[in-house]
Design a protein around this motif. Structure first.
Motif, short mmCIF file in Angstrom:
data_model
loop_
_atom_site.label_atom_id
_atom_site.label_comp_id
_atom_site.label_asym_id
_atom_site.label_seq_id
_atom_site.Cartn_x
_atom_site.Cartn_y
_atom_site.Cartn_z
N PRO A 111 0.81 -1.22 0.00
CA PRO A 111 0.00 0.00 0.00
C PRO A 111 0.84 1.27 0.00
O PRO A 111 0.30 2.37 0.09
CB PRO A 111 -0.80 -0.12 1.31
N GLY A 112 2.16 1.12 -0.11
CA GLY A 112 3.04 2.29 -0.05
C GLY A 112 3.00 3.18 -1.28
O GLY A 112 3.55 4.26 -1.28
N ASN A 113 2.35 2.71 -2.34
CA ASN A 113 2.23 3.53 -3.55
C ASN A 113 0.90 3.19 -4.24
O ASN A 113 0.21 2.27 -3.84
CB ASN A 113 3.39 3.26 -4.51
N LEU A 114 0.56 3.98 -5.26
CA LEU A 114 -0.69 3.75 -5.98
C LEU A 114 -0.43 3.31 -7.43
O LEU A 114 -1.21 3.61 -8.33
CB LEU A 114 -1.57 5.01 -5.94
N GLU A 115 0.67 2.59 -7.64
CA GLU A 115 0.93 2.03 -8.97
C GLU A 115 -0.03 0.88 -9.24
O GLU A 115 -0.37 0.11 -8.34
CB GLU A 115 2.37 1.54 -9.04
N VAL A 116 -0.47 0.77 -10.49
CA VAL A 116 -1.41 -0.28 -10.89
C VAL A 116 -0.65 -1.51 -11.38
O VAL A 116 0.29 -1.40 -12.17
CB VAL A 116 -2.36 0.22 -12.00
N ASP A 117 -1.06 -2.66 -10.91
CA ASP A 117 -0.50 -3.93 -11.38
C ASP A 117 -1.40 -4.46 -12.49
O ASP A 117 -2.47 -5.02 -12.24
CB ASP A 117 -0.44 -4.92 -10.21
N HIS A 118 -0.97 -4.29 -13.74
CA HIS A 118 -1.78 -4.76 -14.87
C HIS A 118 -1.76 -6.28 -14.98
O HIS A 118 -2.68 -6.89 -15.53
CB HIS A 118 -1.30 -4.10 -16.17
N GLY A 119 -0.72 -6.90 -14.44
CA GLY A 119 -0.67 -8.36 -14.42
C GLY A 119 -1.76 -8.96 -13.56
O GLY A 119 -2.22 -10.08 -13.82
N PHE A 120 -2.20 -8.21 -12.53
CA PHE A 120 -3.27 -8.70 -11.67
C PHE A 120 -4.57 -8.86 -12.48
O PHE A 120 -5.30 -9.84 -12.30
CB PHE A 120 -3.50 -7.73 -10.50
N PHE A 121 -4.82 -7.92 -13.39
CA PHE A 121 -6.01 -8.04 -14.25
C PHE A 121 -5.88 -9.25 -15.16
O PHE A 121 -6.81 -10.05 -15.29
CB PHE A 121 -6.20 -6.78 -15.08
N GLN A 122 -4.73 -9.39 -15.79
CA GLN A 122 -4.52 -10.50 -16.73
C GLN A 122 -4.69 -11.86 -16.06
O GLN A 122 -5.30 -12.77 -16.61
CB GLN A 122 -3.10 -10.41 -17.32
N ASP A 123 -4.13 -11.98 -14.85
CA ASP A 123 -4.07 -13.30 -14.20
C ASP A 123 -5.24 -13.60 -13.29
O ASP A 123 -5.65 -14.77 -13.16
CB ASP A 123 -2.77 -13.41 -13.38
N LYS A 124 -5.79 -12.57 -12.63
CA LYS A 124 -6.77 -12.80 -11.57
C LYS A 124 -8.18 -12.30 -11.87
O LYS A 124 -9.15 -12.80 -11.30
CB LYS A 124 -6.28 -12.13 -10.26
N VAL A 125 -8.29 -11.31 -12.74
CA VAL A 125 -9.62 -10.71 -13.00
C VAL A 125 -10.18 -11.20 -14.34
O VAL A 125 -11.31 -11.72 -14.40
CB VAL A 125 -9.54 -9.17 -12.99
N TRP A 126 -9.42 -11.02 -15.40
CA TRP A 126 -9.92 -11.35 -16.75
C TRP A 126 -10.41 -12.78 -16.88
O TRP A 126 -11.49 -13.02 -17.46
CB TRP A 126 -8.82 -11.04 -17.76
N PRO A 127 -9.69 -13.80 -16.37
CA PRO A 127 -10.21 -15.17 -16.53
C PRO A 127 -11.61 -15.36 -15.96
O PRO A 127 -12.45 -16.05 -16.57
CB PRO A 127 -9.18 -16.02 -15.76
#
Length: 299
Positions: free
Chosen positions: A186-202
């Motif tokens: 939580p130390g920054n507000l960078e977005v992890d686009h890999g999280f969408f690819q691996d955990k959300v999109w499927p």
């Protein structure tokens, strides 16, 4: 709704693995959080509320010792002054106060600590912390020309993935929460686009096959004021810092509950008790007593 009813109503949903679906016909839906927040803010400003943007750095308080019915000695504190460090300044502004409402969201735990909350011996009321911390969450916006139409409701899948339409141009907004083991820094507000690819999109593509061809257009990250005890709000006064009231820890449901919580805290301040809705189960004391009001539906 049965899987068959769900299929008939929304042909674009894959009902595989679905035993039951809940569809709200009234008093449900979605709203634009930023618009609601700004509307509330402008209204109270028109009624004379002054907004001062800065960082709370210190509380000045007085204290009295007293003995409880069980013979335990406790210290009651009353805050008299708040030091606020102003933006772009090395100075602080002392603000005299009769009441402090801790609605600092993800940082309310830090604010409580500044007031001395949780700094007593472990296992005591004085040593009970406010268990609210920042948890980073992502929101993704994608485009899908063959996606669900204008009748699309706010959809929450059993996997935890969710989405809704965003405007009229076949854009959609959604995400899902990470597991405890996947919690991002939580130390920054960078977005992890890999999280969408691996955990959300499927999950999205499994439930809505048209989303197999979606294209992410933008994304952002923000904070939940996450209550690690039971993922539910903390509302009302602190039992020992007698003029600090809480409105925090809603773990992602804050703006949905904000108008009711605002009224409840106002009633507590003005009347000394909740009037419209009994929110006593959400008092701070439940952390000391170990009485959870567990919220299972965090998305």
């Amino acid at each position: 709704m049965s899987p068959e009813q769900l299929r008939n109503k929304f042909p674009w949903i894959n009902t595989e693995g679905v035993a039951l679906a809940s569809y709200g016909l009234e008093d449900e839906g979605w709203f634009d959080p930023w618009c609601l927040l700004q509307g509330l803010r402008r209204k109270v400003q028109s009624m004379g509320v002054l907004f001062c943007h800065g960082e709370v750095t210190r509380f000045i308080s007085s204290s009295n010792r007293m003995e409880t019915a069980s013979g335990e000695e406790v210290t009651l504190k009353r805050i008299h002054e708040v030091h606020v460090k102003m933006d772009r300044s090395l100075e602080y502004q002392p603000v005299e106060c009769a009441i402090v409402i801790n609605a600092a969201g993800a940082w309310s735990g830090q604010i409580a600590e500044l007031a001395g909350i949780g700094k007593g011996p472990p296992g005591t009321l004085q040593g009970t912390k406010l268990p609210v911390e920042p948890r980073k969450r992502y929101v993704y916006l994608w485009h899908c020309p063959q996606g669900p139409g204008l009748e699309t409701p706010f959809v929450i899948d059993s996997s935890g993935a969710y989405f809704r339409r965003e405007g009229l141009g076949n854009n959609y907004l959604g995400s899902c929460s990470p597991t405890e083991e996947e919690e991002p820094d939580p130390g920054n507000l960078e977005v992890d686009h890999g999280f969408f690819q691996d955990k959300v999109w499927p999950h999205l593509a499994q439930r809505v096959p048209a989303f197999e061809t979606l294209k992410v257009r933008s994304a952002w990250a923000g904070y939940y004021d996450y209550n690690t005890f039971d993922q539910n709000g903390v509302v009302g006064p602190h039992p020992l810092v007698v003029n600090m009231y809480f409105a925090t820890g809603f773990s992602g449901h804050g703006l949905q509950q904000a108008p009711a919580v605002g009224r409840a805290v106002a009633e507590m301040v003005l009347e000394g008790s909740f009037q419209t809705i009994d929110l006593n189960p959400f008092l701070f004391s439940r952390f000391y007593l170990g009485e959870k009001v567990q919220e299972h539906n965090i998305i």
